[in-house]
Scaffold this active site. Structure first.
Site, short mmCIF file in Angstrom:
data_model
loop_
_atom_site.label_atom_id
_atom_site.label_comp_id
_atom_site.label_asym_id
_atom_site.label_seq_id
_atom_site.Cartn_x
_atom_site.Cartn_y
_atom_site.Cartn_z
N GLU A 177 1.05 -2.14 0.31
CA GLU A 177 -0.09 0.19 0.00
C GLU A 177 1.08 1.57 0.20
O GLU A 177 1.62 1.46 0.27
CB GLU A 177 -0.55 0.14 1.23
N GLY B 289 4.90 -0.55 3.06
CA GLY B 289 5.28 -1.19 1.88
C GLY B 289 6.39 -2.46 2.58
O GLY B 289 5.43 -3.70 2.72
N GLU C 289 9.73 -7.71 -4.38
CA GLU C 289 9.87 -8.57 -3.42
C GLU C 289 10.85 -8.50 -2.30
O GLU C 289 11.15 -8.99 -1.80
CB GLU C 289 10.31 -9.51 -4.46
N TRP D 127 1.71 -0.34 -6.13
CA TRP D 127 2.16 -0.93 -6.95
C TRP D 127 2.55 -2.43 -7.37
O TRP D 127 3.02 -3.50 -7.72
CB TRP D 127 4.01 -0.59 -6.18
#
Lengths: 378, 263
Positions: A127, A131, A362, A156
């Site tokens: 969000e 993150g 990631e 994202w």
């Protein structure tokens, strides 16, 4: 070493990369930098060949291939087209919660479309204000009868606007990290809308936007796992996802090395190929060492995962090592090509821009170090 | 309908290909081999015919060394049903005439003497003679329908479109027949991973010359009607001619193009 079957699969991937991906990548990435372009047909082709469902069990319509083989396929794809390899990894991530935590009924209903490539997924976790700190998310799913009503904003999100379903994490209670749940939201759900595509530094064919949930109603039957199990599902998916990114980063680095080595053989200065100068040979040797060690770390983690052993630390190491290697090798590839490397006539500069994000998404490489450090001190 | 597709295992046309010094035949050690790209179109067309008719078997036939099994494997991965590999050391160095003899005998054996439809590519990517289909048709006593850019199987007939430089012909022949197809006829499919796994369970027969009732003296280098006497690498492309524009550059350019018959 892969089995005969695994080798055939890697050969098939090479063929598809050579014939379908490499001829399209330069123009598609350029077009997507300024306008909108998404390689939907490439994902369909990969799905038809069976390349989107390799690691999932055969009873779910997958091919039951070990992670070791799946990741080598991702690496091959990345060496041809990074955006597509990242897309494959993201798509796998979106199917993972259903394949791992779904009920048999949910698996029967959802997995065939996900695994055949007929449906492309997006993974809604981050969000604007949450993150790396997942537990601070504010998107809320409120129970209303046999439905949830989702309200909030995700940031994202790869494939947003192109995906057929959104694997979404939302808050079902105020209990911090223990208050999150996982829901699979269909793309046609009312109240789902998207921001403008982010204008990124690279990886242009990986469309990224905000996803807005404005009282989106989802059947409670589409909740994966228990209420409150969301954080555990997300973290477990990320362990596997990190390996996908490590493999993709390795492929990107390999592609940059191949480009640099080819250029060093063809480009002549002072009466000989520049590759005959030791200055360049050492550069290429260091690039090769970085690629080989990156590959070794993700294969090591994959073998642990395939053997059913813990691999969380090793996945973090692989993500850290492989993405840092990709950054270094792509930077050196630009150097090997000299001025030509800095122009858009060669893909070296694109590789460099694409490598940067691998150190960020990631889980940033700082987060990877936190994960590794925690394991070391355990 | 049962279809036999003849395919060839060739050195990868994308790689550096050469001959071996000892007997002026293709150097198979130097490069990777694969199913000739031009034969993929024949395999694809056979699969499409069988799929459209909802029945029948596609048999893929090759004559070649042990490694040629890879060409059969690729066709089986694409969806062909069974393979026949004629492999015999005596075949090494065979010319088109002998190759067509071995293929024709293998087609007969594979179909109990009564083939329905035989498909081939238009030529191999290595020898590029393009005569084997016609020779086979002659040996099998079948109508030869060559260079098909479109193929329709009707009731007891095949109809093809053959595109020439100035006209397209539509040609019809009675079945059984032998048809060679061009690279314009379809878009060959990729194997799927499912196809790769299924291919391992498909039957492949390996036959020797003796299995076909042929003698070693009928094939190979010694029986060849033509011999490669010598070979040389194609010389690297000479440097182009540079025209410096000193006021009459345009005229010089036009002169050059005209001399090359481009104008």
């Amino acid at each position: 070493m892969p089995s005969d079957e695994g080798q055939d699969l890697i050969d098939l991937t090479r063929e598809i990369c050579a014939k379908e991906l490499r001829p399209k990548v330069d123009e598609a990435e350029r077009a997507a930098a300024t306008g909108e372009s998404f390689p939907t047909e490439v994902f369909r082709a990969l799905g038809a060949a069976g390349l989107l469902s390799l690691p999932q069990p055969e009873e779910h319509g997958g091919y039951g291939q070990p992670y070791e083989v799946y990741l080598q396929v991702v690496e091959e794809i990345a060496s041809a087209w990074m955006s597509v390899a990242v897309g494959v990894s993201v798509h796998s991530l979106t199917a993972y919660p259903v394949a791992t935590f779904g009920t048999p009924e949910q698996q029967a209903a959802l997995l065939p479309g996900m695994l055949s490539g007929d449906q492309l997924g997006a993974y809604c976790l981050s969000e604007p204000l949450a993150g790396s700190d997942i537990a601070s998310m504010t998107t809320r799913a409120t129970r209303d009868g046999d439905q949830y009503v989702i309200r909030g904003r995700k940031a994202w999100i790869s494939h947003a606007g192109h995906a057929d379903y959104y694997t979404t994490f939302a808050r079902t209670s105020d209990d911090g990290g223990k208050g999150l749940s996982c829901l699979v939201v269909p793309a046609d759900a009312e109240g789902l809308s998207f921001g403008a595509p982010e204008r990124k530094m690279g990886l242009h064919c990986d469309t990224v936007r905000e996803v807005m949930f404005d009282d989106v109603r989802v059947d409670a039957g589409r909740r994966i796992g228990d209420e409150g199990q969301g954080m555990a599902i997300a973290l477990s998916a990320l362990d596997a996802g990190r390996l996908g990114i490590a493999a993709a980063a390795t492929g990107l680095a390999q592609g940059a090395l191949d480009l640099a080595a080819g250029y060093a053989t063809e480009r002549r200065q002072f009466g000989r190929a520049i590759g005959e100068f030791q200055g360049l040979q050492f550069l290429l040797a260091d690039m090769e060492a970085a690629v080989t060690s990156a590959r070794a770390t993700y294969l090591h983690a994959a073998r642990l995962k395939d053997a059913g052993r813990a691999f969380s630390k090793e996945a973090a190491v692989a993500k850290l090592v492989a993405t840092d290697a990709a950054m270094k090798v792509t930077t050196d590839a630009v150097q090997a090509l000299g001025g030509a490397g800095y122009t858009q006539d060669f893909p070296a500069e694109r590789f460099l821009r694409e490598a940067k994000i691998t150190q960020i998404f990631e889980g940033t490489n700082q987060i990877q170090r936190m994960v590794i450090g925690r394991h070391v001190l355990r | 309908m049962n279809i036999v597709v003849c395919v060839k295992y060739v050195p990868d046309s994308q790689s550096e290909r050469t001959f071996q010094e000892s007997d002026n035949t293709v150097d198979r050690e130097a490069t990777d081999g694969l199913l000739s790209e031009l034969d993929e179109y024949a395999v694809e067309e056979a699969l499409k015919i069988v799929e459209a008719r909802g029945g029948g078997e596609v048999t893929v036939l090759t004559v070649g060394p042990a490694a040629a099994a890879d060409a059969i494997k690729k066709a089986l991965q694409m969806g062909a049903h069974r393979g026949v590999h004629v492999q015999d050391d005596a075949i090494h160095g065979s010319d088109a005439v002998a190759t067509s003899l071995v293929l024709a005998e293998a087609v007969k054996k594979a179909t109990d003497g009564s083939p329905e439809l035989v498909l081939t590519g238009m030529a191999s990517t290595d020898g590029t003679m393009g005569v084997v289909p016609a020779m086979m048709a002659e040996r099998l006593g079948l109508p030869q329908v060559t260079y098909a850019s479109e193929l329709t199987v009707g009731d007891g007939t095949v109809t093809i479109r053959r595109d020439g430089d100035t006209a397209s012909e539509t040609v019809e022949a009675s079945l059984p027949a032998l048809v060679s197809v061009t690279d314009q006829i379809n878009e060959p499919r990729y194997p799927s991973f499912k196809g790769i796994m299924a291919a391992k369970k498909k039957p492949v027969d390996t036959w020797s010359l003796a299995d076909l009732g042929l003698e070693a003296s009928q094939v190979g280098l010694d029986a060849a009607w033509t011999t490669v006497v010598t070979f040389a690498q194609r010389p690297p492309r000479a440097q182009g001619q540079i025209v410096t524009d000193e006021g009459e550059g345009g005229a010089k350019l036009a002169e050059f193009l005209s001399a090359q018959k481009f104008l």
